[in-house]
Design a protein around this motif. Structure first.
Motif, short mmCIF file in Angstrom:
data_model
loop_
_atom_site.label_atom_id
_atom_site.label_comp_id
_atom_site.label_asym_id
_atom_site.label_seq_id
_atom_site.Cartn_x
_atom_site.Cartn_y
_atom_site.Cartn_z
N VAL A 239 36.86 101.49 24.81
CA VAL A 239 37.88 100.44 24.88
C VAL A 239 39.22 101.00 24.43
O VAL A 239 40.27 100.68 25.01
N ARG A 240 39.21 101.81 23.38
CA ARG A 240 40.46 102.39 22.86
C ARG A 240 41.21 103.14 23.96
O ARG A 240 42.44 103.06 24.06
N ARG A 241 40.48 103.85 24.79
CA ARG A 241 41.12 104.64 25.84
C ARG A 241 41.69 103.78 26.96
O ARG A 241 42.50 104.26 27.76
N ARG A 242 41.28 102.52 27.02
CA ARG A 242 41.78 101.63 28.07
C ARG A 242 42.84 100.65 27.58
O ARG A 242 43.40 99.90 28.39
N LEU A 243 43.13 100.66 26.29
CA LEU A 243 44.12 99.72 25.77
C LEU A 243 45.53 100.06 26.26
O LEU A 243 45.87 101.24 26.40
N PRO A 244 46.36 99.06 26.49
CA PRO A 244 47.77 99.34 26.81
C PRO A 244 48.46 99.93 25.59
O PRO A 244 48.00 99.79 24.45
N ALA A 245 49.57 100.59 25.81
CA ALA A 245 50.29 101.25 24.71
C ALA A 245 50.74 100.27 23.65
O ALA A 245 50.96 100.65 22.49
N SER A 246 50.86 98.99 23.99
CA SER A 246 51.34 97.98 23.05
C SER A 246 50.27 97.50 22.08
O SER A 246 50.58 96.76 21.14
N ALA A 247 49.02 97.91 22.26
CA ALA A 247 47.91 97.40 21.44
C ALA A 247 47.19 98.54 20.73
O ALA A 247 46.79 99.52 21.36
N ARG A 248 47.03 98.42 19.44
CA ARG A 248 46.31 99.39 18.64
C ARG A 248 44.82 99.07 18.61
O ARG A 248 44.43 97.90 18.73
N MET A 249 44.00 100.09 18.40
CA MET A 249 42.60 99.87 18.10
C MET A 249 42.42 99.97 16.58
O MET A 249 42.77 100.97 15.96
N PHE A 250 41.91 98.88 15.99
CA PHE A 250 41.58 98.86 14.57
C PHE A 250 40.06 98.95 14.45
O PHE A 250 39.35 98.02 14.84
N THR A 251 39.58 100.06 13.92
CA THR A 251 38.14 100.16 13.80
C THR A 251 37.61 99.17 12.76
O THR A 251 38.15 99.04 11.67
#
Length: 386
Positions: A239-251
């Motif tokens: 999912v992290r690799r598919r997120l737009p640049a505007s959204a962070r992945m918070f584990t």
């Protein structure tokens, strides 16, 4: 040096040498390389009636002091989340008061805070989709008025009533349209809450992630990040690799956070973790190492804590709050090992003993002599001595 008494599952008693406290230093300025929130617990009054089914009777001074402890290490606080016993003892009135107090305290301390927004103030077991939307909006507006950032939590009400991915897209779309500032979405897996199985309209994570990503794509920039708590590193990375640049992945993966935060050539995860409430000094020191470009030191500091976190979050995973409160007590952040709803009884003494062993080995005991005295004393109260 004091020894720690350990208790095995078969009742066997052993001892281990108490390790010294690690020499972690608080940061001189903000942490730079990662955004990190510790999902904090609440501390009850030791004399309060916090038995199962009773309204939460919270020690506000101790609860807010714990948040200052987290902020002092450069971490943000994620409040009124599942770590604070949402749906497991924290009633609606206490939730509102926690949000208001934590937001006000963050302003006074200059600390970062985000809080959970849910639908759990509504007593009805089943709501229509429109009622779910209204319930979400009510908590959303209360939280925004309090001045806290928003984590839009997974809703049991929505999980019960939704019949398709389109239902999730509709509900989230309308709630996000009502948000005045960008929010973090929370995908909480069934290990944390069995009632959330099949969230986002599918039991398998690849299909559910497609729905999540469509919600983000259609949000008009109102989603600033996603907290994933599936305890599957491969799902978070995908999912992290598919997120737009505007959204962070918070584990939110309390089993695999070391590698996820460190990242790879294609990116990394920031952190929003219940484990970091138990490990604030280690988490801060590790991220400070990343700030300095010292990956090996990061791994040396944080790597050993992952086995401890796995023990805290062992199945049934939703009882992990007991381990967080237990370490808070060992480290002197609360007067008694007690929890709202009587949840301090959710783990056995041998399970707690393993937390003690791993905390000692991984540098998670902030005041080792105090921790040893409290733990050995608890064992003695139960007739167990070395």
């Amino acid at each position: 040096m004091t020894d720690l008494t350990l208790l095995a599952a078969d009742g066997a008693v052993s001892t281990v040498a108490l390790e010294p406290a690690p020499e972690h230093r608080k940061p001189a300025g903000p942490l730079r390389s990662r955004v990190a929130y510790a999902a904090a617990h609440v501390i009850p009054k030791p004399f309060g009636d916090n038995t199962p089914g009773q309204p939460a009777d919270i020690d506000w001074d101790a609860t807010l002091a714990f948040r200052h402890h987290v902020w002092s290490w450069g971490l943000g606080v994620a409040d009124a989340m599942d770590t604070a016993q949402r749906n497991m003892g924290l009633d609606a009135a206490a939730t509102r008061e926690l949000i208001a107090r934590s937001a006000a305290e963050a302003r006074s301390a200059g600390g970062a805070v985000v809080v959970g927004v849910n639908t759990d103030h509504v007593d009805d077991a089943t709501l229509s989709l429109d009622q779910v939307i209204d319930a979400y909006k009510e908590q959303l507006h209360f939280t925004e008025d309090a001045g806290a950032g928003v984590v839009l939590m997974a809703s049991r009400h929505l999980a019960r009533v939704a019949t398709s991915a389109a239902d999730y897209e509709r509900v989230y779309g309308e709630v996000l349209a009502a948000a005045s500032t960008p929010v973090i979405l929370h995908w909480l897996g069934e290990a944390f809450d069995p009632e959330l199985r099949g969230y986002f309209g599918a039991a398998d994570w690849p299909a559910a992630s497609d729905t999540l990503l469509r919600i983000i794509e259609n949000s008009a920039g109102r989603v600033t990040g996603v907290k994933m708590s599936l305890l599957k590193a491969e799902s978070e990375i995908a999912v992290r690799r598919r997120l737009p640049a505007s959204a962070r992945m918070f584990t939110g993966d309390d089993f695999n956070y070391v590698g996820l935060i460190e990242g790879d050539d294609e990116g990394y995860s920031d952190a929003l973790l219940g484990a970091f409430a138990a490990l604030a000094p280690s988490a801060s020191a590790a991220i400070q190492a990343l700030d300095a470009g010292e990956t090996a030191r990061y791994e040396r500091i944080l790597g050993p804590t992952e086995e401890l976190s796995r023990q805290i979050f062992t199945a049934p995973t939703f009882y992990y709050k007991t381990g967080v409160a237990f370490l808070s007590w060992l480290n002197g952040h609360q007067q008694a090992f007690s929890m709202i709803g009587g949840m301090h009884s959710a783990r056995s003494l041998p399970s707690l003993s393993e937390i003690v062993r791993l905390a000692n080995a991984s540098g998670a005991l902030e005041r080792p002599e105090l921790a040893a005295a409290r733990w050995n004393g608890l064992l003695a109260q139960n007739g167990i001595t070395a």
